[in-house]
Motif scaffolding. Structure first.
Motif, PDB file in Angstrom:
ATOM      1  N   ALA A   7       0.825  -1.211   0.000  1.00 19.32           N
ATOM      2  CA  ALA A   7       0.000   0.000   0.000  1.00 19.32           C
ATOM      3  C   ALA A   7       0.858   1.258   0.000  1.00 19.32           C
ATOM      4  O   ALA A   7       0.531   2.246  -0.681  1.00 19.32           O
ATOM      5  N   VAL A   8       1.951   1.244   0.753  1.00 18.84           N
ATOM      6  CA  VAL A   8       2.822   2.415   0.797  1.00 18.84           C
ATOM      7  C   VAL A   8       3.543   2.604  -0.534  1.00 18.84           C
ATOM      8  O   VAL A   8       3.693   3.736  -1.011  1.00 18.84           O
ATOM      9  N   VAL A   9       3.990   1.509  -1.149  1.00 16.06           N
ATOM     10  CA  VAL A   9       4.630   1.614  -2.454  1.00 16.06           C
ATOM     11  C   VAL A   9       3.688   2.267  -3.451  1.00 16.06           C
ATOM     12  O   VAL A   9       4.072   3.179  -4.204  1.00 16.06           O
ATOM     13  N   ARG A  10       2.443   1.834  -3.454  1.00 19.01           N
ATOM     14  CA  ARG A  10       1.467   2.440  -4.366  1.00 19.01           C
ATOM     15  C   ARG A  10       1.236   3.904  -4.020  1.00 19.01           C
ATOM     16  O   ARG A  10       1.091   4.753  -4.912  1.00 19.01           O
ATOM     17  N   ILE A 105      11.256  -3.944   0.772  1.00 19.00           N
ATOM     18  CA  ILE A 105      10.171  -3.272   0.065  1.00 19.00           C
ATOM     19  C   ILE A 105       9.396  -4.276  -0.773  1.00 19.00           C
ATOM     20  O   ILE A 105       9.994  -5.076  -1.511  1.00 19.00           O
ATOM     21  N   GLU A 106       8.076  -4.258  -0.672  1.00 17.85           N
ATOM     22  CA  GLU A 106       7.246  -5.086  -1.553  1.00 17.85           C
ATOM     23  C   GLU A 106       7.536  -4.668  -2.987  1.00 17.85           C
ATOM     24  O   GLU A 106       7.496  -3.484  -3.326  1.00 17.85           O
ATOM     25  N   GLY A 107       7.856  -5.667  -3.843  1.00 15.05           N
ATOM     26  CA  GLY A 107       8.423  -5.323  -5.132  1.00 15.05           C
ATOM     27  C   GLY A 107       7.560  -5.519  -6.353  1.00 15.05           C
ATOM     28  O   GLY A 107       8.000  -5.184  -7.461  1.00 15.05           O
ATOM     29  N   SER A 108       6.341  -6.052  -6.229  1.00 13.63           N
ATOM     30  CA  SER A 108       5.577  -6.350  -7.444  1.00 13.63           C
ATOM     31  C   SER A 108       5.170  -5.086  -8.191  1.00 13.63           C
ATOM     32  O   SER A 108       5.190  -5.053  -9.431  1.00 13.63           O
ATOM     33  N   PHE A 296      15.603  -7.418 -21.066  1.00 15.42           N
ATOM     34  CA  PHE A 296      15.619  -8.485 -20.071  1.00 15.42           C
ATOM     35  C   PHE A 296      15.020  -8.000 -18.753  1.00 15.42           C
ATOM     36  O   PHE A 296      14.388  -8.765 -18.027  1.00 15.42           O
ATOM     37  N   GLY A 297      15.205  -6.729 -18.456  1.00 21.45           N
ATOM     38  CA  GLY A 297      14.743  -6.186 -17.186  1.00 21.45           C
ATOM     39  C   GLY A 297      15.890  -6.108 -16.203  1.00 21.45           C
ATOM     40  O   GLY A 297      16.093  -7.011 -15.395  1.00 21.45           O
ATOM     41  N   LEU A 298      16.679  -5.053 -16.300  1.00 22.12           N
ATOM     42  CA  LEU A 298      17.887  -4.947 -15.490  1.00 22.12           C
ATOM     43  C   LEU A 298      17.551  -4.630 -14.039  1.00 22.12           C
ATOM     44  O   LEU A 298      16.698  -3.778 -13.747  1.00 22.12           O
ATOM     45  N   GLY A 299      18.281  -5.270 -13.133  1.00 21.76           N
ATOM     46  CA  GLY A 299      18.033  -5.051 -11.711  1.00 21.76           C
ATOM     47  C   GLY A 299      18.259  -3.614 -11.272  1.00 21.76           C
ATOM     48  O   GLY A 299      17.682  -3.171 -10.273  1.00 21.76           O
ATOM     49  N   VAL A 300      19.086  -2.858 -12.014  1.00 22.61           N
ATOM     50  CA  VAL A 300      19.317  -1.464 -11.618  1.00 22.61           C
ATOM     51  C   VAL A 300      18.044  -0.631 -11.730  1.00 22.61           C
ATOM     52  O   VAL A 300      17.892   0.370 -11.017  1.00 22.61           O
ATOM     53  N   LEU A 301      17.127  -1.026 -12.601  1.00 26.53           N
ATOM     54  CA  LEU A 301      15.855  -0.298 -12.688  1.00 26.53           C
ATOM     55  C   LEU A 301      15.053  -0.484 -11.411  1.00 26.53           C
ATOM     56  O   LEU A 301      14.461   0.467 -10.881  1.00 26.53           O
ATOM     57  N   ASP A 302      15.025  -1.722 -10.911  1.00 25.83           N
ATOM     58  CA  ASP A 302      14.325  -1.992  -9.655  1.00 25.83           C
ATOM     59  C   ASP A 302      14.957  -1.231  -8.498  1.00 25.83           C
ATOM     60  O   ASP A 302      14.261  -0.673  -7.643  1.00 25.83           O
ATOM     61  N   ILE A 303      16.288  -1.218  -8.455  1.00 28.25           N
ATOM     62  CA  ILE A 303      16.978  -0.538  -7.367  1.00 28.25           C
ATOM     63  C   ILE A 303      16.729   0.963  -7.424  1.00 28.25           C
ATOM     64  O   ILE A 303      16.524   1.616  -6.394  1.00 28.25           O
ATOM     65  N   ALA A 304      16.730   1.531  -8.639  1.00 24.19           N
ATOM     66  CA  ALA A 304      16.470   2.966  -8.770  1.00 24.19           C
ATOM     67  C   ALA A 304      15.090   3.330  -8.234  1.00 24.19           C
ATOM     68  O   ALA A 304      14.931   4.305  -7.483  1.00 24.19           O
ATOM     69  N   LEU A 305      14.078   2.539  -8.600  1.00 24.92           N
ATOM     70  CA  LEU A 305      12.725   2.836  -8.126  1.00 24.92           C
ATOM     71  C   LEU A 305      12.579   2.534  -6.642  1.00 24.92           C
ATOM     72  O   LEU A 305      11.914   3.280  -5.906  1.00 24.92           O
ATOM     73  N   ALA A 306      13.202   1.448  -6.183  1.00 19.29           N
ATOM     74  CA  ALA A 306      13.106   1.094  -4.759  1.00 19.29           C
ATOM     75  C   ALA A 306      13.745   2.174  -3.898  1.00 19.29           C
ATOM     76  O   ALA A 306      13.219   2.527  -2.826  1.00 19.29           O
ATOM     77  N   ALA A 313       9.149   7.464   1.225  1.00 20.31           N
ATOM     78  CA  ALA A 313       8.436   6.890   2.373  1.00 20.31           C
ATOM     79  C   ALA A 313       9.050   7.362   3.683  1.00 20.31           C
ATOM     80  O   ALA A 313       8.329   7.729   4.630  1.00 20.31           O
ATOM     81  N   ALA A 314      10.375   7.368   3.764  1.00 23.72           N
ATOM     82  CA  ALA A 314      11.033   7.810   4.991  1.00 23.72           C
ATOM     83  C   ALA A 314      10.737   9.278   5.273  1.00 23.72           C
ATOM     84  O   ALA A 314      10.495   9.666   6.426  1.00 23.72           O
ATOM     85  N   SER A 315      10.716  10.105   4.242  1.00 24.62           N
ATOM     86  CA  SER A 315      10.447  11.534   4.437  1.00 24.62           C
ATOM     87  C   SER A 315       9.019  11.787   4.895  1.00 24.62           C
ATOM     88  O   SER A 315       8.749  12.788   5.566  1.00 24.62           O
ATOM     89  N   ARG A 316       8.117  10.867   4.537  1.00 25.60           N
ATOM     90  CA  ARG A 316       6.707  11.018   4.930  1.00 25.60           C
ATOM     91  C   ARG A 316       6.374  10.256   6.200  1.00 25.60           C
ATOM     92  O   ARG A 316       5.223  10.274   6.655  1.00 25.60           O
ATOM     93  N   GLY A 317       7.343   9.581   6.773  1.00 23.17           N
ATOM     94  CA  GLY A 317       7.081   8.788   7.963  1.00 23.17           C
ATOM     95  C   GLY A 317       6.259   7.543   7.698  1.00 23.17           C
ATOM     96  O   GLY A 317       5.556   7.054   8.583  1.00 23.17           O
ATOM     97  N   LEU A 318       6.358   6.997   6.488  1.00 24.44           N
ATOM     98  CA  LEU A 318       5.584   5.822   6.111  1.00 24.44           C
ATOM     99  C   LEU A 318       6.428   4.555   6.271  1.00 24.44           C
ATOM    100  O   LEU A 318       7.653   4.603   6.279  1.00 24.44           O
ATOM    101  N   GLY A 319       5.764   3.421   6.355  1.00 21.20           N
ATOM    102  CA  GLY A 319       6.457   2.157   6.540  1.00 21.20           C
ATOM    103  C   GLY A 319       6.627   1.844   8.018  1.00 21.20           C
ATOM    104  O   GLY A 319       6.252   2.622   8.907  1.00 21.20           O
TER     105      GLY A 319
END
Length: 343
Positions: A7-10, A105-108, A296-306, A313-319
């Motif tokens: 929910a926080v990721v969304r 972080i939930e990653g889907s 292929f879907g590079l892992g750096v894309l996931d890391i950048a978004l994560a 999330a940290a700045s908003r006090g979420l999680g």
């Protein structure tokens, strides 16, 4: 450790599609400059369930500041028949000072949106000179739903949409949802993938196919095909096309269509350029025939978004923050405990 659920990721990413595309673009540029570390993904497979797999994607992104971590993502296609998502994922981020995990972080959502943003970015770069008259989507699941939304960010509203899925009910449901996103578009459902390929100059393929089953004979000669599921196209079709990938070493593995094409020719001369080069200003590959984008879907894309999700999330006090997730050094505990003199 900061634990960030679905929910926080969304909450962080909803309404931020343009920002997601920019993060993906920047990650590709860093990768093209050699500012990443990307070991090969690890595929965990199951002898009694060959369609299922869990993939580990470790990655380091030399951005400013840099970040590192790993995505652990499963694909269980039978989940669709159970009313569940095919894929589920978790992403771990690590401190580059101590190596300790700093976020789970939930990653889907991240995984689906980075895939769609990558596809939409490639479509933008490859159709800048002449925008498509619409888009065909082969496979009416979560990924193509995201692709359609991200295409409206990079290309603007599309005048026509053609859909195909092996399950007509899924295609019909997708068509109903698409009418909300594209109220002025003509939406057509077709019964054969070849009819979808012939419908427009832009096609996105996102299926659960494990073996090649399509050629590109029906495509317009100047088509752009986003081959996101990587195993749909016959190797011969790729050899006759102009091919764009995110990273040749990563995509030519695990019996992808490109891997099979490489095995049949003994080389990778059929790969013409990368998304990172296009993002850096390189011209699309010259010549005739469809352009096929196979990321292929590079892992750096996931890391950048994560990392973006973690920061916001940290700045908003979420999680949920857990202070004792990793062992606390004894000296730190002792320093924190009250002494006899101050009790």
């Amino acid at each position: 450790m900061l634990i960030i659920g679905h929910a926080v990721v969304r909450d962080v990413l909803d309404g931020a599609d343009a920002r997601v595309v920019d993060l993906v673009r920047q990650a590709y540029l860093w990768h093209e400059k050699g500012r990443t570390s990307l070991p090969h993904s690890v595929f965990l497979r199951f002898p009694d369930a060959p369609r299922n797999r869990i993939i580990g994607l470790p990655a380091y992104l030399g951005s400013e500041p840099p970040s590192a971590g790993m995505k652990w993502i499963s694909s269980f296609p039978a989940n669709i028949d159970r009313g569940l998502d095919r894929a589920s994922a978790a992403i771990v981020l690590n401190s580059l000072d101590t190596g300790a995990p700093t976020a789970l972080i939930e990653g889907s959502v991240i995984s689906a949106r980075r895939t769609a943003a990558s596809a939409a970015l490639a479509a933008d770069l490859l159709t800048a000179a002449r925008r498509p008259d619409g888009v065909a989507l082969i496979g009416c699941g979560l990924i193509n739903r995201e692709v359609l939304r991200f295409l409206t960010v990079t290309l603007g509203p599309l005048p026509a949409l053609t859909l195909h899925d092996t399950d007509p009910r899924r295609a019909a449901a997708f068509a109903a949802d698409a009418a909300t996103l594209l109220p002025n578009a003509t939406v057509t459902v077709v019964d054969r993938a070849e009819r979808a390929l012939a419908a427009h100059r832009l096609t996105s393929i996102a299926t659960t196919a494990s073996e090649p089953h399509l050629d590109l004979a029906a495509c317009p000669s100047d088509a752009v095909v986003l081959h996101l599921s990587l195993r749909d196209l016959h190797p011969a079709a790729l050899l006759a096309a102009r091919n764009v990938v995110d990273d040749p070493d990563h995509v030519c593995r695990e019996r992808t269509s490109l891997h099979l094409a490489e095995q049949s020719t003994g080389g990778r001369d059929f790969i013409h350029t990368t998304i990172g080069r296009l993002a850096g200003g390189a011209a699309p590959p010259p010549g005739d025939g469809p352009v096929v984008v196979s990321p292929f879907g590079l892992g750096v894309l996931d890391i950048a978004l994560a990392e973006h999700v973690r920061t916001v999330a940290a700045s908003r006090g979420l999680g949920v923050r857990i202070d004792d997730f990793v062992p606390v050094p004894a000296a730190t505990v002792a320093a924190a405990e009250p002494t006899r003199e101050n009790t």
